[in-house]
Design a protein around this motif. Sequence first.
Motif, PDB file in Angstrom:
ATOM      1  N   LEU A  12       0.853  -1.176   0.000  1.00  0.00           N
ATOM      2  CA  LEU A  12       0.000   0.000   0.000  1.00  0.00           C
ATOM      3  C   LEU A  12       0.892   1.229   0.000  1.00  0.00           C
ATOM      4  CD1 LEU A  12      -3.075   0.493   0.059  1.00  0.00           C
ATOM      5  CD2 LEU A  12      -2.929   0.665   2.542  1.00  0.00           C
ATOM      6  N   CYS A  13       0.502   2.232  -0.770  1.00  0.00           N
ATOM      7  CA  CYS A  13       1.314   3.447  -0.834  1.00  0.00           C
ATOM      8  C   CYS A  13       0.430   4.679  -0.851  1.00  0.00           C
ATOM      9  CB  CYS A  13       2.240   3.431  -2.044  1.00  0.00           C
ATOM     10  SG  CYS A  13       1.405   3.514  -3.651  1.00  0.00           S
ATOM     11  N   ILE A  14       1.052   5.826  -0.571  1.00  0.00           N
ATOM     12  CA  ILE A  14       0.407   7.132  -0.611  1.00  0.00           C
ATOM     13  C   ILE A  14       1.000   7.916  -1.774  1.00  0.00           C
ATOM     14  CG2 ILE A  14       0.164   9.339   0.615  1.00  0.00           C
ATOM     15  CD1 ILE A  14       0.293   7.710   3.240  1.00  0.00           C
ATOM     16  N   GLY A  15       0.144   8.561  -2.557  1.00  0.00           N
ATOM     17  CA  GLY A  15       0.588   9.443  -3.618  1.00  0.00           C
ATOM     18  C   GLY A  15       0.367  10.891  -3.197  1.00  0.00           C
ATOM     19  N   ILE A  16       1.394  11.715  -3.362  1.00  0.00           N
ATOM     20  CA  ILE A  16       1.343  13.093  -2.859  1.00  0.00           C
ATOM     21  C   ILE A  16       1.096  14.059  -4.020  1.00  0.00           C
ATOM     22  CG2 ILE A  16       2.586  14.879  -1.586  1.00  0.00           C
ATOM     23  CD1 ILE A  16       4.359  12.557  -0.505  1.00  0.00           C
ATOM     24  N   GLY A  17       0.045  14.852  -3.912  1.00  0.00           N
ATOM     25  CA  GLY A  17      -0.263  15.852  -4.913  1.00  0.00           C
ATOM     26  C   GLY A  17      -0.240  17.256  -4.320  1.00  0.00           C
ATOM     27  N   VAL A  18      -0.818  18.205  -5.025  1.00  0.00           N
ATOM     28  CA  VAL A  18      -0.927  19.582  -4.560  1.00  0.00           C
ATOM     29  C   VAL A  18      -2.399  19.849  -4.272  1.00  0.00           C
ATOM     30  CG1 VAL A  18      -0.574  22.010  -5.113  1.00  0.00           C
ATOM     31  CG2 VAL A  18       1.062  20.290  -5.932  1.00  0.00           C
ATOM     32  N   GLY A  19      -2.733  19.957  -2.988  1.00  0.00           N
ATOM     33  CA  GLY A  19      -4.121  20.133  -2.602  1.00  0.00           C
ATOM     34  C   GLY A  19      -4.953  18.879  -2.786  1.00  0.00           C
ATOM     35  N   GLU A  20      -4.301  17.739  -3.014  1.00  0.00           N
ATOM     36  CA  GLU A  20      -4.977  16.450  -3.163  1.00  0.00           C
ATOM     37  C   GLU A  20      -3.956  15.352  -2.936  1.00  0.00           C
ATOM     38  OE1 GLU A  20      -6.538  16.779  -7.107  1.00  0.00           O
ATOM     39  OE2 GLU A  20      -4.619  16.332  -8.057  1.00  0.00           O
TER      40      GLU A  20
END
Length: 608
Positions: A178-186
């Motif tokens: 399982l992983c987390i994806g990092i965006g801008v404002g999301e």
Amino acid sequence: MCGIVGAVAQRNVTPILIEGLKRLEYRGYDSAGVAVIADGRLQLARAVGKVAELEALLVATPRPGTTGICHTRWATHGVPAERNSHPHVSTDVAVVHNGIIENHEELREELVALGYQFQSETDTEVVAHLVQHYIDGGKDLREAMLATVKRITGAYALVVISAKEPGRMLLARRGSPLCIGIGVGENFAASDATALVSVTSRIVYLDEGDLGEITTDGYAVFDREGRAVIRKEHLSNLSAGAVDKGEYRHFMIKEIFDQPTALANTLEGRINGGRVLEACLGPRAAELLARVKRVRLVACGTSAHAGLVAQYWIEQIAKLPCRIELASEFRYRDPVIEPDTLFISISQSGETADTLEALRHAKTKQLAASLVICNAPESSLVRESDIALMTHAGPERSVASTKAFTTQLMALALVMLLLARRNGLSEDQERRYVKSLEAAARQVDEVLKEDAVLQRLAERLIAKEHALFLGRGPMWPVAMEGALKLKEISYIHAEAYAAGELKHGPLALVDEHMPVIAVAPDGHLLEKVKSNLQEVKARGGELYVFADREAGFKSEPGVTVIGMPHADELTDPIVYTVPLQLLAYHVAVLKGTDVDQPRNLAKSVTVE
């Protein structure tokens, strides 16, 4: 196996979720579903079949939302049916899950007694009701997740949302990636970073036992006690183009044709001046390899066939005792692992549950070192092994493995030569072997130019119900891999035997209806193979022989010879695998099967 995607954003996430699921279709599944939060309410859509069925449902009845989760399911508990599809819901809570909850029956009894009603036969639904139970008792979503993971046993990747806390998502990982994806404002969640290539390249992988939390403002990671921990952020080098079919009809044929490049990439930076660079195994390689007195390999499926080839190489060239075992058997028989063993695990995904547990068991012994051959740099096997040698095959999305197998062979050959150097292999011998490895990509390219020949040959096999594959020495595992490819995508029953075993049983099957496919390079076992094939011909069998053009085989009635480029005995298994892949592919296409997603199979097997 199953695929998970989640998103928390300031825009409608439903298209993001569906796009992510499409990128995970290669993993194999039987149903798909999505749950989003809109106007403080959960909205659910589920469908049996392909993601396209779910997408059509959402076109007919849109379900927009700014927080959502989705899933493709490969059945473990409960038949493929809409009621068993994920997400599973309990009042305000929706959950998606990869893995198996082992104590689900006792939890189900407890929850039923508390008044919760179950709609499915799955183990996952207990998680939804358990989280809801803790929320009903006054806990917030994070507290409810912490309490839940302390109650459940087994393997899981969990992503949970609650309509009472829109804009918040909780994750938990044990035994399934399982992983987390990092965006801008999301921000995003996924079981595989491949799902997120269209929205972010910044990835945080959860470690075993981690809990994650994401909102539009950021993310946090906690241990099982709820204490904040730091996990490294990685920049993914995946691109949207790398996981698309491009000009090809199927991912499988694209990946077959990727092999010359993938093989070259696996060698790049690891050889120089005709020698293997020991540094390719990391800074401690010299120290760890110096202790090695024997080798144990574990793997499953196609990777196990690669290990079988390596067993021949390691004993014949490196002169070390070597044994290959199926990981699923290894972990349950309390194996004896002698001190100073190099324990090599082989896995395309790095998340194969049986292989991972085999490694964990082996690490309780006095190993010289643990080494993994893998295609996923941030996978569990890579993180938990002393040494990792990446195959650099690039994304492989077809369930039937092709370039992962040949690049595993290339990587294993490098390891074998490093071991052989410490056990008497001369510099001249090593240079000869390295030269043959360098030539393999070109020879595979030569084979690929015979694609039309293999397509015509496939036309003669589509009406067959059975096939027999033969090889000797390290070509026996190649025959096994050829048989596996044919049966898993064309559904023709196929078996492989060491050619010398023909007279010990399989010869009874040979008649004009049983095609016999043999791999016969120009090596020291060639004359033995020729004698074995005469046994088939004498009984009216229909022979298809992949033979070195210099080996003296000629086509004649009942015998079709497919000429192969002359290669070294070390690289014959790599080169001769490719035409068997092409043959299986074209048979499957002509039969009209689902080539990339064969029935009942999954790409990454993260449950037992």
